[in-house]
Design an enzyme around this catalytic site. Structure first.
Site, PDB file in Angstrom:
ATOM      1  CD  GLU B  57      -2.942   0.073   2.406  1.00 36.05           C
ATOM      2  OE1 GLU B  57      -3.289  -0.936   3.066  1.00 36.05           O
ATOM      3  OE2 GLU B  57      -3.081   1.198   3.069  1.00 36.05           O
ATOM      4  CG  ASP B  68      -3.660   8.990   7.536  1.00 35.20           C
ATOM      5  OD1 ASP B  68      -3.423   7.839   7.943  1.00 35.20           O
ATOM      6  OD2 ASP B  68      -3.804   9.424   6.523  1.00 35.20           O
TER       7      ASP B  68
END
Lengths: 402, 273
Positions: B57, B68
């Protein structure tokens, strides 16, 4: 024009602005808020409690005041000030904070979180949290904490916890990022009170609705005082909640709508917060709107002497009003706003917030070009006590004559 | 072989089939493109498969990554500080594909840089570069139908995120736009929660998901070490490790990061055996 947003939260159709661009964890939760809001707004008990608190706690209705000496100075149109600075906590922000806090309580949430830049929204949320017995955490950029100490201390006194946001550029946009991040981790008990007409749907509509009390009152007041609709409405635009609240009840009227963005050191300098005049469409904080961004879609820092306008985006309904031509968006520089602060103090004995001074500067300029029978309604969105340190620092000594 | 068999999702399918044959879960490793600089990021990318990464990824840095945590925020800032752009990220994938044609690679990021690049141009260039799938954090199915259709036409998998808050009633719409695998977020929160092994009963959560999809199920967020990875590998088809790896890269450099990948892979294989 008052039919928007559509059911997906877009203003101006699915190619327009708004929407709900958030991570999956928040999607179900925001759907719940929308359902709860749509139920509350049709509930007479909810509206009655909101109206009673607006009257007895906030101090509404606020006056619509003819600024005679300022108008005479401009030498043209009559300038009316919608006195949102006279609200409890000193700005229009409490109109929305109160509405959302009542909704949070109705949904069984026990904790409010909010982002704040200058601290006015933070103070408003901390205030209503205290009033309703809810706990409260405010996210504020570390840089803004330094330059807005009185509001930080005020929020603490009101019982709020202040989280200093160090991420990114440590200003309002990062405070909003961290509030969203914190919300994802506390979805069960927490309600995020967004302070402006931005964010994922239904926030732009909900905040606009709670702020529309400004425009509803102003519309009735100006008709009562002058017997007709005003020539123009003028309000400052950061995210744009006071402007949207003033504009919305007039959208279908033959009245010019003027939004005033923070031009900072001048739009051409690159150091400004004028998303509509100097930005381009993109997606941030859950909605599609005009943003300050570089060619790679990275968000750029905004700059304004007024911390409350220091945001690199703008509410999606403004983006649509801009594109459709229904509203016109101009910019006023830091220097022009400071001069308007001094002028309003001298001529009217009113210390306006630096944010509101952007609208005053444009109104004074416009008034000079219009006949005396024209009426301009300016949203005086907040008082300037919070800005004293900035004003003293920047206003040339001879101008301030202190 | 029809041309369709050569389209990228087949790389994901093939890799999951291999892992299934070996009776183990796939290890998905997240690194941020361009962190801390282009050259070392490109080198690390090429070494991940040999260290045990089954699927890569690759994060596309964004200035305002709202889902995040600190580790990935800072990784994105380092990459942007070094001048990383979407163009450079796609070039990294092309370069990676010159030597590795079998390891699936998916891009993960946020919508704004993609829209700025141009959605159709991005999808076309991503497919040409050898990208297999896309995770766009802030593009929900409500707004993503057109994007998904164009991605599918180009053979790119749109990997759906499913959260603990996702009610069963949302799953059909979410999964209808899903290809490649399903990414089940382990807890309500942002990436990289400290000490954050998956909360709740993951076994039953995944069982419920399996009623709605035949796609492989990956679990990510908060998986920081071999033990946590092995535990999740016991119930999921794939384990995603991101923040821990990004942190390790920051504190111990590429060798430290590759060591963590080897530990994770070994731990997951042991538990499978």
């Amino acid at each position: 024009m008052t039919d928007y947003p559509d059911i997906h939260g877009f203003f101006g159709g699915s190619d327009g602005y708004g929407g709900r661009y958030v991570a999956e964890t928040l999607m179900p939760l925001i759907g719940e808020i929308e359902a709860a809001y749509d139920s509350a707004r049709q509930d007479p008990d909810f509206n009655a409690e909101l109206a009673a608190l607006q009257r007895d706690y906030v101090g509404r209705a606020t006056p619509l005041y003819l600024a005679e000496r300022l108008s005479a100075h401009a030498g043209g149109a009559q300038i009316y000030l919608k006195r949102e600075d006279l609200n409890h906590t000193g700005a229009h922000k409490i109109n929305n904070a109160l509405g959302q806090a009542l909704l949070a309580r109705r949904m069984g949430r026990t904790r409010l979180i909010a982002e704040t830049g200058a601290g006015m929204h933070g103070v408003a949320v901390a205030t209503v949290a205290a009033r309703l017995g809810l706990t409260c955490t405010i996210y504020m950029g570390a840089k803004d904490i330094q330059r807005q100490q009185p509001n930080v201390q005020r929020m603490r006194l009101l019982g709020a916890k202040i989280v200093a946001v160090e991420s990114g550029t440590a200003t309002l946009k990062d405070a909003m990022n961290d509030a969203l991040r914190a919300w994802v981790a506390s979805v069960e008990d927490t309600f995020y009170v967004i302070g402006t007409v931005a964010g994922p749907a239904p926030y732009p509509r909900m905040v606009r609705d709670f702020q529309s009390v400004i425009g509803r009152e102003a519309r009735a007041q100006i008709i009562e005082k002058t017997g007709r609709l005003p020539h123009s409405l003028i309000a400052c635009v950061g995210g744009g909640s006071n402007a949207m609240g003033l504009f919305h009840p007039f959208l279908d009227d033959p009245v010019a709508l003027i939004g005033v963005e923070a031009g900072g050191e001048g739009v051409e300098s690159g150091r400004h917060a004028a998303s509509l005049n100097g930005g381009s469409p993109g997606v941030l904080h859950g909605n599609r709107t005009y943003l300050l961004q570089n060619a790679d879609g990275q968000i750029q820092d905004a700059h304004s002497i007024s911390a409350g306008l220091d945001y690199p985006g703008v509410g999606p309904e403004h983006a649509w009003l801009h594109d459709s031509g229904r509203a016109r968006y101009v910019s006023i520089t830091d220097t022009e706003a400071l001069a308007a602060v001094a002028l309003c103090c001298r001529l009217e004995g009113i210390l306006p917030a630096l944010e509101s001074a952007h609208a005053l500067a444009e109104a004074t300029r416009m008034a000079a070009e219009l006949p005396p029978e024209a009426a301009l309604v300016v949203c005086l969105s907040g008082r300037g006590d919070k800005d004293m340190a900035t004003i003293i620092e920047h206003l040339p000594a001879q101008e301030a004559d202190l | 072989m029809s041309p369709h068999d050569l389209t990228p999702p087949s790389r994901l399918q093939a890799r999951f089939a291999t892992c299934q044959a070996e009776q183990r879960a796939a290890l998905v490793t997240y690194v941020m493109a361009g962190d801390p600089d282009l050259a070392s990021s490109q080198a690390l990318l090429s070494q991940l498969p040999a260290a045990g990464a089954d699927i890569i990824e690759l994060g596309m840095p964004f200035s305002d990554p709202m889902a995040d945590g600190e580790a990935i925020q800072r990784a994105g800032q380092r990459a942007l500080g070094d001048g990383q752009t979407l163009t450079r990220t796609l070039a990294m994938v092309s370069e990676f594909r010159r030597q590795d044609t079998t390891t699936p690679l998916v891009l993960m990021g946020y919508l704004n840089p993609i829209q700025c690049y141009g959605e159709t141009r991005f999808l076309t260039d991503a497919a040409a570069a050898g990208v297999d799938g896309l995770i766009v954090v802030d593009l929900p199915p409500e707004h993503g139908a057109g994007f998904t259709a164009r991605a599918r036409d180009l053979g790119l998998a749109r990997i759906p995120l499913v959260a603990p808050t996702t009610p069963a009633s949302r799953l059909p719409a979410l999964l209808a736009q899903g290809d490649g695998f399903v990414y089940r977020i382990a807890y309500n929160g942002i990436t990289g929660r400290a000490g954050g092994a998956p909360s709740g009963d993951m076994t039953s959560a995944l069982a419920q998901l399996r009623e709605h999809t035949a796609l492989p199920l990956a679990v990510g967020f908060g998986i920081r070490d071999g033990d946590a990875a092995a535990a999740v590998a016991g119930v999921a088809d794939a384990v995603v490790v991101g923040s821990a790896l990004v942190e390790r890269l920051d504190t111990q450099g590429p060798e430290g990061a590759l060591t963590l990948v080897r530990e994770l892979a070994a731990s997951m294989k042991r538990s499978a055996g």
